[in-house]
Design a protein around this motif. Structure first.
Motif, PDB file in Angstrom:
ATOM      1  N   SER A   1      32.579  95.133 -40.033  1.00  0.00           N
ATOM      2  CA  SER A   1      31.483  94.481 -40.762  1.00  0.00           C
ATOM      3  C   SER A   1      31.262  95.138 -42.125  1.00  0.00           C
ATOM      4  O   SER A   1      30.928  94.466 -43.102  1.00  0.00           O
ATOM      5  CB  SER A   1      30.185  94.548 -39.955  1.00  0.00           C
ATOM      6  OG  SER A   1      30.420  94.030 -38.679  1.00  0.00           O
ATOM      7  N   LEU A   2      31.476  96.456 -42.151  1.00  0.00           N
ATOM      8  CA  LEU A   2      31.311  97.172 -43.416  1.00  0.00           C
ATOM      9  C   LEU A   2      32.334  96.699 -44.451  1.00  0.00           C
ATOM     10  O   LEU A   2      31.995  96.451 -45.617  1.00  0.00           O
ATOM     11  CB  LEU A   2      31.512  98.674 -43.147  1.00  0.00           C
ATOM     12  CG  LEU A   2      30.873  99.626 -44.120  1.00  0.00           C
ATOM     13  CD1 LEU A   2      29.371  99.433 -44.102  1.00  0.00           C
ATOM     14  CD2 LEU A   2      31.198 101.078 -43.740  1.00  0.00           C
ATOM     15  N   VAL A   3      33.569  96.542 -44.001  1.00  0.00           N
ATOM     16  CA  VAL A   3      34.598  96.080 -44.943  1.00  0.00           C
ATOM     17  C   VAL A   3      34.281  94.659 -45.420  1.00  0.00           C
ATOM     18  O   VAL A   3      34.440  94.329 -46.590  1.00  0.00           O
ATOM     19  CB  VAL A   3      36.012  96.157 -44.321  1.00  0.00           C
ATOM     20  CG1 VAL A   3      37.043  95.518 -45.235  1.00  0.00           C
ATOM     21  CG2 VAL A   3      36.389  97.607 -44.057  1.00  0.00           C
ATOM     22  N   ALA A   4      33.786  93.833 -44.480  1.00  0.00           N
ATOM     23  CA  ALA A   4      33.437  92.467 -44.881  1.00  0.00           C
ATOM     24  C   ALA A   4      32.325  92.506 -45.933  1.00  0.00           C
ATOM     25  O   ALA A   4      32.403  91.832 -46.968  1.00  0.00           O
ATOM     26  CB  ALA A   4      32.990  91.664 -43.664  1.00  0.00           C
ATOM     27  N   LEU A   5      31.298  93.326 -45.683  1.00  0.00           N
ATOM     28  CA  LEU A   5      30.167  93.408 -46.612  1.00  0.00           C
ATOM     29  C   LEU A   5      30.625  93.950 -47.969  1.00  0.00           C
ATOM     30  O   LEU A   5      30.259  93.412 -49.026  1.00  0.00           O
ATOM     31  CB  LEU A   5      29.089  94.310 -46.013  1.00  0.00           C
ATOM     32  CG  LEU A   5      27.761  94.278 -46.730  1.00  0.00           C
ATOM     33  CD1 LEU A   5      27.111  92.904 -46.565  1.00  0.00           C
ATOM     34  CD2 LEU A   5      26.802  95.339 -46.169  1.00  0.00           C
ATOM     35  N   LEU A   6      31.457  94.991 -47.923  1.00  0.00           N
ATOM     36  CA  LEU A   6      31.961  95.554 -49.186  1.00  0.00           C
ATOM     37  C   LEU A   6      32.778  94.508 -49.947  1.00  0.00           C
ATOM     38  O   LEU A   6      32.676  94.392 -51.169  1.00  0.00           O
ATOM     39  CB  LEU A   6      32.841  96.786 -48.912  1.00  0.00           C
ATOM     40  CG  LEU A   6      32.120  98.081 -48.533  1.00  0.00           C
ATOM     41  CD1 LEU A   6      33.114  99.176 -48.200  1.00  0.00           C
ATOM     42  CD2 LEU A   6      31.199  98.541 -49.667  1.00  0.00           C
ATOM     43  N   SER A   7      33.591  93.736 -49.214  1.00  0.00           N
ATOM     44  CA  SER A   7      34.375  92.693 -49.904  1.00  0.00           C
ATOM     45  C   SER A   7      33.447  91.687 -50.536  1.00  0.00           C
ATOM     46  O   SER A   7      33.687  91.218 -51.659  1.00  0.00           O
ATOM     47  CB  SER A   7      35.270  91.936 -48.933  1.00  0.00           C
ATOM     48  OG  SER A   7      35.970  92.802 -48.148  1.00  0.00           O
ATOM     49  N   GLY A   8      32.384  91.348 -49.816  1.00  0.00           N
ATOM     50  CA  GLY A   8      31.404  90.425 -50.384  1.00  0.00           C
ATOM     51  C   GLY A   8      30.825  90.994 -51.666  1.00  0.00           C
ATOM     52  O   GLY A   8      30.756  90.310 -52.695  1.00  0.00           O
ATOM     53  N   LEU A   9      30.438  92.282 -51.602  1.00  0.00           N
ATOM     54  CA  LEU A   9      29.833  92.914 -52.788  1.00  0.00           C
ATOM     55  C   LEU A   9      30.836  93.010 -53.935  1.00  0.00           C
ATOM     56  O   LEU A   9      30.465  92.955 -55.101  1.00  0.00           O
ATOM     57  CB  LEU A   9      29.341  94.320 -52.429  1.00  0.00           C
ATOM     58  CG  LEU A   9      28.123  94.380 -51.518  1.00  0.00           C
ATOM     59  CD1 LEU A   9      27.823  95.817 -51.117  1.00  0.00           C
ATOM     60  CD2 LEU A   9      26.904  93.774 -52.227  1.00  0.00           C
ATOM     61  N   ALA A  10      32.104  93.156 -53.596  1.00  0.00           N
ATOM     62  CA  ALA A  10      33.114  93.275 -54.654  1.00  0.00           C
ATOM     63  C   ALA A  10      33.403  91.934 -55.299  1.00  0.00           C
ATOM     64  O   ALA A  10      33.769  91.861 -56.464  1.00  0.00           O
ATOM     65  CB  ALA A  10      34.396  93.856 -54.067  1.00  0.00           C
ATOM     66  N   ILE A  11      33.259  90.871 -54.514  1.00  0.00           N
ATOM     67  CA  ILE A  11      33.744  89.578 -55.006  1.00  0.00           C
ATOM     68  C   ILE A  11      32.636  88.617 -55.439  1.00  0.00           C
ATOM     69  O   ILE A  11      32.679  88.047 -56.527  1.00  0.00           O
ATOM     70  CB  ILE A  11      34.627  88.918 -53.918  1.00  0.00           C
ATOM     71  CG1 ILE A  11      35.891  89.771 -53.724  1.00  0.00           C
ATOM     72  CG2 ILE A  11      35.001  87.491 -54.308  1.00  0.00           C
ATOM     73  CD1 ILE A  11      36.753  89.340 -52.574  1.00  0.00           C
ATOM     74  N   VAL A  12      31.611  88.438 -54.564  1.00  0.00           N
ATOM     75  CA  VAL A  12      30.630  87.379 -54.843  1.00  0.00           C
ATOM     76  C   VAL A  12      29.920  87.566 -56.192  1.00  0.00           C
ATOM     77  O   VAL A  12      29.898  86.636 -57.009  1.00  0.00           O
ATOM     78  CB  VAL A  12      29.624  87.230 -53.672  1.00  0.00           C
ATOM     79  CG1 VAL A  12      28.577  86.167 -53.982  1.00  0.00           C
ATOM     80  CG2 VAL A  12      30.362  86.874 -52.398  1.00  0.00           C
ATOM     81  N   PRO A  13      29.353  88.767 -56.471  1.00  0.00           N
ATOM     82  CA  PRO A  13      28.650  88.890 -57.757  1.00  0.00           C
ATOM     83  C   PRO A  13      29.572  88.661 -58.956  1.00  0.00           C
ATOM     84  O   PRO A  13      29.171  88.018 -59.923  1.00  0.00           O
ATOM     85  CB  PRO A  13      28.142  90.337 -57.752  1.00  0.00           C
ATOM     86  CG  PRO A  13      28.141  90.752 -56.335  1.00  0.00           C
ATOM     87  CD  PRO A  13      29.238  89.991 -55.674  1.00  0.00           C
ATOM     88  N   VAL A  14      30.808  89.153 -58.851  1.00  0.00           N
ATOM     89  CA  VAL A  14      31.726  88.997 -59.991  1.00  0.00           C
ATOM     90  C   VAL A  14      32.047  87.531 -60.239  1.00  0.00           C
ATOM     91  O   VAL A  14      32.026  87.044 -61.376  1.00  0.00           O
ATOM     92  CB  VAL A  14      33.039  89.790 -59.750  1.00  0.00           C
ATOM     93  CG1 VAL A  14      33.953  89.657 -60.942  1.00  0.00           C
ATOM     94  CG2 VAL A  14      32.741  91.247 -59.486  1.00  0.00           C
ATOM     95  N   VAL A  15      32.311  86.798 -59.156  1.00  0.00           N
ATOM     96  CA  VAL A  15      32.612  85.375 -59.332  1.00  0.00           C
ATOM     97  C   VAL A  15      31.365  84.659 -59.864  1.00  0.00           C
ATOM     98  O   VAL A  15      31.448  83.794 -60.731  1.00  0.00           O
ATOM     99  CB  VAL A  15      33.087  84.729 -58.003  1.00  0.00           C
ATOM    100  CG1 VAL A  15      33.331  83.241 -58.190  1.00  0.00           C
ATOM    101  CG2 VAL A  15      34.365  85.400 -57.507  1.00  0.00           C
TER     102      VAL A  15
END
Ligand code: PFF
Length: 479
Positions: free
Chosen positions: A277-291
């Motif tokens: 879940s942590l990796v999923a959340l980190l991926s979200g934080l890495a990708i969603v705001p940037v997009v």
């Protein structure tokens, strides 16, 4: 003349001999990282951010967290306990505990077989993008023209030969690791790759959240809008959680079967769920705001297109974008490889243990028919018009592209069905008492075993049946 009884004894003798030599994880951390390696995959980095964005940010995140805690974690623990108790592959495990339930193991193997055939194709796409970033050629000329990034991806996946070759390369890599065995191959690779993935991802998150305007994107991702809670959010969150945690298809039975009795299973399952879940959340934080800040709110519904279309465009606008893009696809590759290895390993464990094949022979027997399915998945992206029938009670029979049918078959039908079998079997057939004894065999008692038993017997099956109603009955998609 050999009578059946004798045959069984001989066969049993052979199995016992194999059990004696059965592989085990060399260390508990190796097991946790390998199982987390299975869980953390394309699902976390490729699918999750898109689902969060399309599912309305915070509402999806809350549903997801609740489902991991109350459904995913208990089912994972149930699977691990079956595996460690029987020390068998998923089909053999059910057969040993109750032969009438062998079909449930069959559901698992079939699901894995189909997932592997498309997972390797997507793994091949990731390798292609790494190659593009390494040569630096294709994207530099695109400028800010987003349609060119989408067209590039659409053109690549609809070519007849190139994606197939990349898919084959990905599959060969997986075969190489798996043939080397559990501790030598899988454990060693995971121990080295998983921490690397974590470091790389954290670096990208730090970079992403310090960009100008990132706060807006973060707000979009984390804010909870009650209007966005609906059946679609729950269906999407459950499908995503099962796929992402690798539960519902017997992976955790196989991996659990290599865990020594001295290890604390409940703690390991908890660590795997948290890491995933942590990796999923980190991926979200890495990708969603940037997009969000570069492509705008209208790009949020793109979902799965994030990784191959929106992100390369985003990277091209950022300073140091080529490096950022390369790092991202490398990360996706690492995640995809460790997951694909777990899928292949579980199928191979089935063939070697149930039929006595050598690892290499089992691998070849599996990979040859798998290649045909993979080819169908890849070619139906646009190179050829391959359609298969699909049925749900609302839309009746529909002829859909083969790639869509394969994903629906696993995500909408087989994974929930498999997970339901695990719950019903552990809850009502084998019994949660037997399962808890196995979980506590290491000497660590489980204070919350009544709660766990309730979740496995009642709550998880009820949630899964509701989801099947939406997917099979109402034709809603999980992917
Ligand atoms: N959990 C993996 C992911 O999130 O990409 C995918 C996966 C691995 C699915 C293993 C199924 C499986 F058996």
């Amino acid at each position: 003349c050999v009578d059946l009884g004798e045959l069984r004894v001989i066969k049993k003798g052979r199995i016992l001999k194999m059990e004696h030599k059965r592989s085990q994880w060399a260390s508990n951390i190796g097991f946790i990282l390998a199982a987390a390696g299975s869980a953390v995959g394309l699902g976390n980095i490729w699918k999750f951010p898109g689902k969060v964005a399309a599912g309305g940010g915070g509402a999806f995140l809350i549903c997801y967290a609740l489902i991991v805690l109350f459904v995913g974690f208990p089912v994972m623990l149930a699977e691990l306990s079956i595996g460690r108790s029987t020390q068998k592959n998923v089909v053999g495990a059910f057969r040993r505990l109750n032969p009438r339930w062998s079909f449930a193991g069959g559901i698992g193997v079939l699901t894995l077989f189909v997932i592997m055939s498309y997972y390797s194709v997507v793994g091949g796409w990731v390798m292609k993008y790494i190659a593009v970033y390494l040569t630096g050629a294709d994207f530099s000329a695109f400028g800010n023209d987003s349609s060119r990034f989408s067209a590039y991806f659409a053109d690549f996946i609809s070519r007849p030969a190139e994606p197939l070759l990349w898919g084959a390369a990905f599959l060969l890599l997986c075969i190489y690791v798996v043939v080397r065995g559990v501790s030598e191959g899988i454990e060693r690779v995971s121990k080295f790759l998983m921490p690397g993935l974590f470091v790389l991802l954290t670096g990208i998150v730090v970079y992403a959240v310090t960009l100008d305007g990132a706060a807006e994107g973060l707000k979009y991702m984390l804010a909870v809008d009650p209007a966005k809670f609906n059946s679609g959010t729950v269906v999407a969150a459950l499908g995503q959680a099962f796929f992402s945690l690798s539960v519902g298809m017997g992976i955790m039975v196989t991996y659990g079967s290599y865990v020594p009795r001295t290890e604390n299973l409940a703690k390991s399952a908890g660590c795997i769920c948290i890491l995933d879940s942590l990796v999923a959340l980190l991926s979200g934080l890495a990708i969603v705001p940037v997009v969000y800040i570069t492509a705008g709110p209208e790009a949020m519904g793109m979902g799965g297109g994030f990784a191959f279309m929106a992100l390369p465009e985003v990277f091209s606008r950022l300073p140091g974008g080529v490096f950022f893009g390369f790092a991202f696809f490398l990360l996706l590759f690492v995640a995809a490889l460790t997951s694909a290895i777990s899928i292949l390993e579980s199928c191979i464990a089935w063939l070697t243990e149930e039929f006595g094949f050598a690892r290499l022979k089992a691998t070849l027997l599996l990979v040859i028919p798998m290649s045909f399915l993979s080819a169908g998945y890849s070619l139906s992206q646009g190179a050829m018009d391959i359609k298969l029938p699909w049925f749900d009670f609302t839309n009746g029979v529909q002829y859909l592209p083969m790639n869509a049918v394969m994903e629906k078959f696993t995500d909408n039908l087989m994974i929930p069905l498999g997970a339901l079998c695990f719950c019903l079997f552990v809850g009502w057939v084998w019994g949660t008492d037997n399962a808890s004894k196995e979980i506590e065999a290491s000497g660590h008692s489980m204070a919350w075993k009544r709660l766990w038993a309730f979740l496995v017997k009642f709550l998880a099956p009820a949630v899964i049946i509701v989801i099947l109603y939406f997917t099979v009955g109402r034709g809603q998609g999980l992917s």
